[in-house]
Design a protein around this motif. Structure first.
Motif, mmCIF file in Angstrom:
data_model
loop_
_atom_site.group_PDB
_atom_site.id
_atom_site.type_symbol
_atom_site.label_atom_id
_atom_site.label_comp_id
_atom_site.label_asym_id
_atom_site.label_seq_id
_atom_site.Cartn_x
_atom_site.Cartn_y
_atom_site.Cartn_z
ATOM 1 N N PHE A 30 32.484 -27.605 0.929
ATOM 2 C CA PHE A 30 32.239 -27.268 2.338
ATOM 3 C C PHE A 30 33.545 -26.866 3.040
ATOM 4 C CE2 PHE A 30 28.238 -30.135 2.511
ATOM 5 C CZ PHE A 30 27.456 -29.098 2.031
ATOM 6 N N VAL A 31 34.619 -27.584 2.762
ATOM 7 C CA VAL A 31 35.910 -27.249 3.363
ATOM 8 C C VAL A 31 36.359 -25.864 2.889
ATOM 9 C CG1 VAL A 31 38.376 -27.863 3.427
ATOM 10 C CG2 VAL A 31 36.618 -29.641 3.757
ATOM 11 N N TRP A 32 36.208 -25.604 1.607
ATOM 12 C CA TRP A 32 36.609 -24.308 1.055
ATOM 13 C C TRP A 32 35.718 -23.176 1.593
ATOM 14 C CZ3 TRP A 32 33.763 -21.072 -2.242
ATOM 15 C CH2 TRP A 32 34.475 -19.962 -2.721
ATOM 16 N N ARG A 33 34.415 -23.404 1.624
ATOM 17 C CA ARG A 33 33.461 -22.350 2.000
ATOM 18 C C ARG A 33 33.432 -22.081 3.500
ATOM 19 N NH1 ARG A 33 30.817 -18.084 1.721
ATOM 20 N NH2 ARG A 33 28.563 -18.031 1.768
ATOM 21 N N PHE A 34 33.437 -23.130 4.302
ATOM 22 C CA PHE A 34 33.240 -22.960 5.743
ATOM 23 C C PHE A 34 34.526 -23.106 6.559
ATOM 24 C CE2 PHE A 34 29.063 -24.446 4.103
ATOM 25 C CZ PHE A 34 28.387 -23.256 4.274
ATOM 26 N N LYS A 35 35.627 -23.359 5.881
ATOM 27 C CA LYS A 35 36.958 -23.412 6.498
ATOM 28 C C LYS A 35 37.001 -24.248 7.783
ATOM 29 C CE LYS A 35 38.431 -20.049 3.583
ATOM 30 N NZ LYS A 35 37.677 -20.300 2.432
ATOM 31 N N LYS A 36 37.289 -23.598 8.913
ATOM 32 C CA LYS A 36 37.434 -24.311 10.191
ATOM 33 C C LYS A 36 36.142 -24.974 10.648
ATOM 34 C CE LYS A 36 41.100 -21.352 11.960
ATOM 35 N NZ LYS A 36 41.472 -20.386 12.987
ATOM 36 N N LEU A 37 35.018 -24.468 10.183
ATOM 37 C CA LEU A 37 33.728 -25.041 10.589
ATOM 38 C C LEU A 37 33.217 -26.098 9.600
ATOM 39 C CD1 LEU A 37 31.967 -21.814 11.857
ATOM 40 C CD2 LEU A 37 32.926 -23.670 13.219
ATOM 41 N N SER A 38 34.028 -26.438 8.615
ATOM 42 C CA SER A 38 33.583 -27.437 7.640
ATOM 43 C C SER A 38 33.285 -28.776 8.310
ATOM 44 C CB SER A 38 34.621 -27.614 6.541
ATOM 45 O OG SER A 38 35.846 -28.071 7.079
ATOM 46 N N TRP A 39 34.002 -29.085 9.383
ATOM 47 C CA TRP A 39 33.767 -30.356 10.080
ATOM 48 C C TRP A 39 32.336 -30.402 10.629
ATOM 49 C CZ3 TRP A 39 32.321 -30.840 15.126
ATOM 50 C CH2 TRP A 39 32.457 -29.699 15.934
ATOM 51 N N VAL A 40 31.779 -29.261 11.029
ATOM 52 C CA VAL A 40 30.396 -29.219 11.520
ATOM 53 C C VAL A 40 29.447 -29.584 10.383
ATOM 54 C CG1 VAL A 40 28.564 -27.703 12.413
ATOM 55 C CG2 VAL A 40 30.899 -27.498 13.298
ATOM 56 N N THR A 41 29.674 -28.965 9.240
ATOM 57 C CA THR A 41 28.825 -29.216 8.073
ATOM 58 C C THR A 41 28.904 -30.676 7.643
ATOM 59 O OG1 THR A 41 29.291 -26.956 7.377
ATOM 60 C CG2 THR A 41 28.304 -28.407 5.750
ATOM 61 N N ILE A 42 30.102 -31.197 7.563
ATOM 62 C CA ILE A 42 30.284 -32.587 7.125
ATOM 63 C C ILE A 42 29.691 -33.554 8.152
ATOM 64 C CG2 ILE A 42 32.023 -34.351 6.618
ATOM 65 C CD1 ILE A 42 33.754 -31.915 5.518
ATOM 66 N N ALA A 43 29.908 -33.281 9.431
ATOM 67 C CA ALA A 43 29.359 -34.152 10.480
ATOM 68 C C ALA A 43 27.829 -34.163 10.451
ATOM 69 C CB ALA A 43 29.858 -33.711 11.860
ATOM 70 N N ILE A 44 27.217 -33.004 10.285
ATOM 71 C CA ILE A 44 25.752 -32.952 10.270
ATOM 72 C C ILE A 44 25.206 -33.540 8.965
ATOM 73 C CG2 ILE A 44 23.707 -31.471 10.418
ATOM 74 C CD1 ILE A 44 25.285 -29.669 12.331
ATOM 75 N N ALA A 45 25.936 -33.402 7.865
ATOM 76 C CA ALA A 45 25.522 -34.050 6.615
ATOM 77 C C ALA A 45 25.535 -35.572 6.788
ATOM 78 C CB ALA A 45 26.446 -33.639 5.471
ATOM 79 N N LEU A 46 26.598 -36.089 7.396
ATOM 80 C CA LEU A 46 26.661 -37.529 7.660
ATOM 81 C C LEU A 46 25.555 -37.962 8.621
ATOM 82 C CD1 LEU A 46 30.528 -38.019 7.963
ATOM 83 C CD2 LEU A 46 29.031 -38.850 6.129
ATOM 84 N N LEU A 47 25.306 -37.154 9.639
ATOM 85 C CA LEU A 47 24.228 -37.446 10.587
ATOM 86 C C LEU A 47 22.874 -37.486 9.876
ATOM 87 C CD1 LEU A 47 23.415 -37.897 13.564
ATOM 88 C CD2 LEU A 47 23.171 -35.405 13.742
ATOM 89 N N THR A 48 22.691 -36.612 8.909
ATOM 90 C CA THR A 48 21.449 -36.594 8.121
ATOM 91 C C THR A 48 21.232 -37.937 7.437
ATOM 92 O OG1 THR A 48 21.667 -34.219 7.749
ATOM 93 C CG2 THR A 48 20.239 -35.443 6.222
ATOM 94 N N VAL A 49 22.283 -38.450 6.802
ATOM 95 C CA VAL A 49 22.167 -39.733 6.097
ATOM 96 C C VAL A 49 21.949 -40.873 7.086
ATOM 97 C CG1 VAL A 49 23.352 -41.375 4.589
ATOM 98 C CG2 VAL A 49 23.508 -38.923 4.129
#
Length: 174
Positions: A30-49
């Motif tokens: 996610f960090v590699w693919r979404f760069k500056k927006l990786s935090w959004v992906t990681i935050a929403i993944a954590l929110l999912t769990v």
């Protein structure tokens, strides 16, 4: 289906720490693919769990009060218990909800890039869910309903995340 290989493997398969390398790889991707927006992906993944876990363990389980098979006096003697039974309730399986939730979240984000992600993600979540039954802490319907809960939440949060990423970086999914 009881056999020495499953007796050895299934307690590990259901253990959350067993999957840490996979989670680390996902974060790195996610960090590699979404760069500056990786935090959004990681935050929403954590929110999912967090959502799947809280809905299953803090809302549904206390409402239903279904005993785990290993705690049910009527059948506990026939249960092939391989892990600690735990004192909590059985319906719905939080493991199934959490793993199907994160699998569906990842599937929504990555299915256009990796065609294999759907069968692999669903097989992974199903394996963890089956392990819950195999080790004696859940009934099949617990994991099926947990899976349905996880699929619903993971698909929803995955779509939200994908929409955010597409709006802020249209090239993210090109």
């Amino acid at each position: 289906m009881q056999n020495p290989f499953f007796d050895f493997m299934m307690p590990y398969v259901r253990e959350k720490n067993f999957w840490i390398p996979l989670y680390v790889l996902l974060v790195i991707y996610f960090v590699w693919r979404f760069k500056k927006l990786s935090w959004v992906t990681i935050a929403i993944a954590l929110l999912t769990v967090v959502i799947t876990d809280q809905v299953s363990s803090s809302m549904i389980k206390p409402l239903v009060h279904r005993l785990r098979p290993c705690n049910d006096d009527l059948i506990s003697a026939q249960v092939h218990l391989l892990v600690s039974c735990g004192s909590g309730f059985s319906f719905v399986s939080s493991h199934a909800a959490n793993h199907f939730g994160i699998a569906c979240f990842v599937i929504v984000l990555l299915q256009n890039k990796f065609k294999w992600i759907m069968p692999v993600g669903l097989l992974w979540a199903a394996l963890v869910s089956f392990a819950q039954i195999y080790v004696g802490v859940h009934y099949p319907v617990d994991t099926v309903c947990g899976a349905l809960l996880g699929i619903t939440i993971g698909t929803f949060t995955g779509r939200i995340c994908k929409n955010i990423l597409e709006k802020t970086n249209p090239q993210a999914f090109a």
